[in-house]
Design a protein around this motif. Sequence first.
Motif: not given
Lengths: 384, 384
Positions: A307-312, B41-48, B175-179, B213-218
Amino acid sequence: MSVTAAQGFSAAGIAAGIKESGQPDLALVVNRGPRRAAAGVFTSNRVKAAPVLWSEQVLKGGEVTAVVLNSGGANACTGPQGFQDTHATAEKAAEVLEGHSAGEIAVASTGLIGLPLPMDKLLPGVERAAAALSEHGGEKAAIAIRTTDTVHKTSVATRGGWTVGGMAKGAGMLAPGLATMLVVLTTDADVAAPALDSALRDATRTTFDRVDSDGCMSTNDTVLLLASGASGITPPGEEFDEAVRTVCADLARQLIGDAEGASKDIRIEVVNAATEDDAVEVGRSIARNNLLKCAIHGEDPNWGRVLSAIGTTKAAFEPDRLNVAINDVWVCRNGCVGDDRELVDMRYREVKITADLSAGTESAVIWANDLTAEYVHENSAYSS
Amino acid sequence: MSVTAAQGFSAAGIAAGIKESGQPDLALVVNRGPRRAAAGVFTSNRVKAAPVLWSEQVLKGGEVTAVVLNSGGANACTGPQGFQDTHATAEKAAEVLEGHSAGEIAVASTGLIGLPLPMDKLLPGVERAAAALSEHGGEKAAIAIRTTDTVHKTSVATRGGWTVGGMAKGAGMLAPGLATMLVVLTTDADVAAPALDSALRDATRTTFDRVDSDGCMSTNDTVLLLASGASGITPPGEEFDEAVRTVCADLARQLIGDAEGASKDIRIEVVNAATEDDAVEVGRSIARNNLLKCAIHGEDPNWGRVLSAIGTTKAAFEPDRLNVAINDVWVCRNGCVGDDRELVDMRYREVKITADLSAGTESAVIWANDLTAEYVHENSAYSS
């Protein structure tokens, strides 16, 4: 069988001394005709190796008489000298094959970036390969293009009186557009260059371009399709496209199955997407998520990382309508915990992840590998 | 010092029993005023995660009285119940702090995705944390938000009569947007919400957003800045922005230095880019290249992998004008082999990669980590 399964082709694979190990490192594939139509697809990396720049030019003519392929050196980031070396390789092949010009000879290389090729070994090797050409040489050619591949990869599709066959190498740096792969396909169907081009682009789009072992795109990727017309048959377009696609899909699956250090092959099916582009974008994002790739390695059905990957991505979806299955167990339903994760059996090498976007009717399949300590070891312990 | 370095703040960190290990897992930061201006400022992941959705709403008011942070559970992908749990947490904090409403309470969570929080432990924990509040509690709060962090992270910048301080957690999924980071910054400067917002966005853009760090956005990233105004001083805008940036840069550097399983911190400087966006795109592409990350782990100055990563971007450059230095040795000049790679000393933890695009005057710095067997182990051996 490989590239000599179709009539009208001969091939050879020899040890020219490019590899310090003394393993086979030079392959030659020759189209004996009567036709010499050809098509090619190359890396979309903007840093292109000399042989890619050369072969792109050759393919513009729509005719290829022979392909020289070497492992043991990528001839990438080697400047004007690298391009001259590729040119000299094509000249040498044209010379020994007699009656041909360098402009009909494609060249492909794979190996370490940034080192000049040992031309004092490569050019005599071309002569020796030409002397070793055989209508049964396909297997040897497939062996000679290996780098870290643990097995050589070939595939053949035979239809009514005509055949498509091929060989591939590639075991790392596999990512869309294309993988570090060298692929030569041959056919004895009588198909003109524009139709070959269309068949090849259609096939690579849904096969090699959807293999994403480690997200890294190479400087040297080359996929060539050569048609001899020796069967005298011009198959219907759809039938020919299907055969090319079948061989490409088989070779792509073999590449994933032999990816460096991998312990799992991950089939990522994105379904119910609004568009095919959305499905591919989501599939690639999942395929490249290092945390998920580690989880799959650990046989942990960690759908949160999916889900975290889909969200990006920018794909159309609502977070609370996402469903995820791992090996057909729907561990995530409507963006929340679903069926019991203990039901997921991940002991086998192939793992299937299904991501249901609930946003339409389009779908795509992306193949990836897990991330392992062996991958780190293979790619940190020596230059490649 | 941490979040209680600035006047007007108290904090606490306790073990509420959310973590099975019994380690501290609940932090409370309270702004005692006189002002309660805030920015986030919050994650830009759409799964929040639920707490992100909640706190985004809270921050729209521009005032925050307190922040409740928990480790041991992300409260992400937990559906309507998860949102209710966050709401209940804010209600409980408002109740025990007296005279405040839930709408002034921000909430942040970190830990495993997809599991409901144990509210029977969390809510009593909020009461106990409130009872433990202290003007010297910043350190304990920083300790309580740790997950796989091996150390807690704090930073303080003191200027003429006012201070900016903060705490951070985050050790993977950076990872960007943010860690996957939770950060709370506090200041006793008297700064209104719009200026806080501007300072925070400016600072995160060039610090936390450039850590990869690892390209994964939270799903849970949260950075909050709370201003008490207790110093009675309103510093000049530039001076305030600089202090916030300094603390953010320090905390971001600490995050990279403690990334899961990393053995190297990689400073990627992209110089002579046509635009800053180009520089950032190229920096991120290099930062996310698994093959390069493995090479750095192996202390192999593999500049071919740097060029290969640059080649996948849309940035303005010519392949034959690219230069790459590793720890100041220009191993690649004009797209070809440059100085002797044997001159590169990579024994130390920090490794610098300089990518010169020869296309302009803009630049950017991205921080990354190497890829190690330990990273694979940490992220495959257990769920997180």
